[in-house]
Enzyme design. Structure first.
Site, PDB file in Angstrom:
ATOM      1  CG  ASN A 189       6.252  -1.004   1.011  1.00 36.02           C
ATOM      2  OD1 ASN A 189       5.340  -0.910   0.375  1.00 36.02           O
ATOM      3  ND2 ASN A 189       7.097  -2.102   0.594  1.00 36.02           N
ATOM      4  CG  HIS A 190       1.256   3.613  -0.412  1.00 34.31           C
ATOM      5  ND1 HIS A 190       0.146   3.588   0.384  1.00 34.31           N
ATOM      6  CD2 HIS A 190       0.892   4.382  -1.404  1.00 34.31           C
ATOM      7  CE1 HIS A 190      -0.749   4.421   0.120  1.00 34.31           C
ATOM      8  NE2 HIS A 190      -0.156   4.989  -0.795  1.00 34.31           N
TER       9      HIS A 190
END
Length: 217
Positions: A189-190
């Site tokens: 997940n960024h």
């Protein structure tokens, strides 16, 4: 296993976290070929199994990298686990299915290795998606794809944006110019990690693979 909340007033990535959790919900995938020439040779010399060895190597980097241990509390506030355990797949050759098991983490290679081999043996014939109960909340997903040396891998996970933990996939090693390489994919997940953190993780894994004599004594 303790969860440490982050202070969003002082945490440098607080704005990035909120942006990728609330505005542009993004998971990204990176693939990197790890030179395992020295690692493969050392494993052979020590008469060890490759899979649990690689599990320790990647988890060593995970547990030295806060951004790979990110999670949220019940109210959605960011934080990180004191450490994470590997949640990994084992294959059933008779029906071509897999099961997910986990092993308690230990920073000492041989301690972890012995426990992972014991778990793999104990649950080898236990079918179902989740074969071993009791997995703690702090975990990282890993899987081995020994039949294919891939050049790319995508991992679209349709779940709540709170899924911050990374997913690692290791492929079949291949030979090039007298060296051995293993493709490794990272999906994350960024909100948890940027490209710098992921690149640093790959570099750290590569360093462990290049110098196994420092930890596989």
């Amino acid at each position: 296993m303790q969860f440490y909340p982050l202070d969003c007033e002082t945490w440098p990535r607080a704005a990035h976290f909120r942006y990728y959790m609330e505005t542009v919900r993004t998971r990204y995938n990176l693939n990197y070929d790890i030179d395992i020439t020295a690692l493969h040779r050392r494993v052979k010399e020590k008469k060890l199994r490759f899979y649990p060895t690689v599990l320790w190597m990647i988890m060593r980097v995970v547990n030295n990298t806060m951004e790979l241990r990110m999670a949220t509390d019940a109210d959605g506030n960011p934080g990180y686990w004191e450490y994470c355990v590997p949640s990994y797949t084992i294959f059933h050759a008779d029906d071509h299915t897999f099961s997910d098991i986990w092993t308690e983490w230990d920073d000492d290679f041989y301690t972890f290795y012995a426990q992972a081999v014991e778990d793999m043996t104990k649950y080898a014939d236990v079918k179902g998606v989740k074969a071993k109960d009791g997995r703690p909340d702090g975990f990282v997903s890993l899987s081995m794809l020994p039949w294919l040396s891939f050049t790319g891998h995508g991992c679209d996970t349709y779940t709540a944006p709170q899924m911050l933990f990374p997913v690692f996939v290791m492929g079949k090693w291949y030979a090039r110019d007298g060296r051995k390489y293993m493709p490794v994919s990272l999906s994350i997940n960024h909100a948890a990690a940027d490209g710098w953190h992921s690149a640093k993780a790959f570099q750290d894994i590569a360093q462990l693979a290049e110098h196994p004599e420092n930890w596989m004594i």
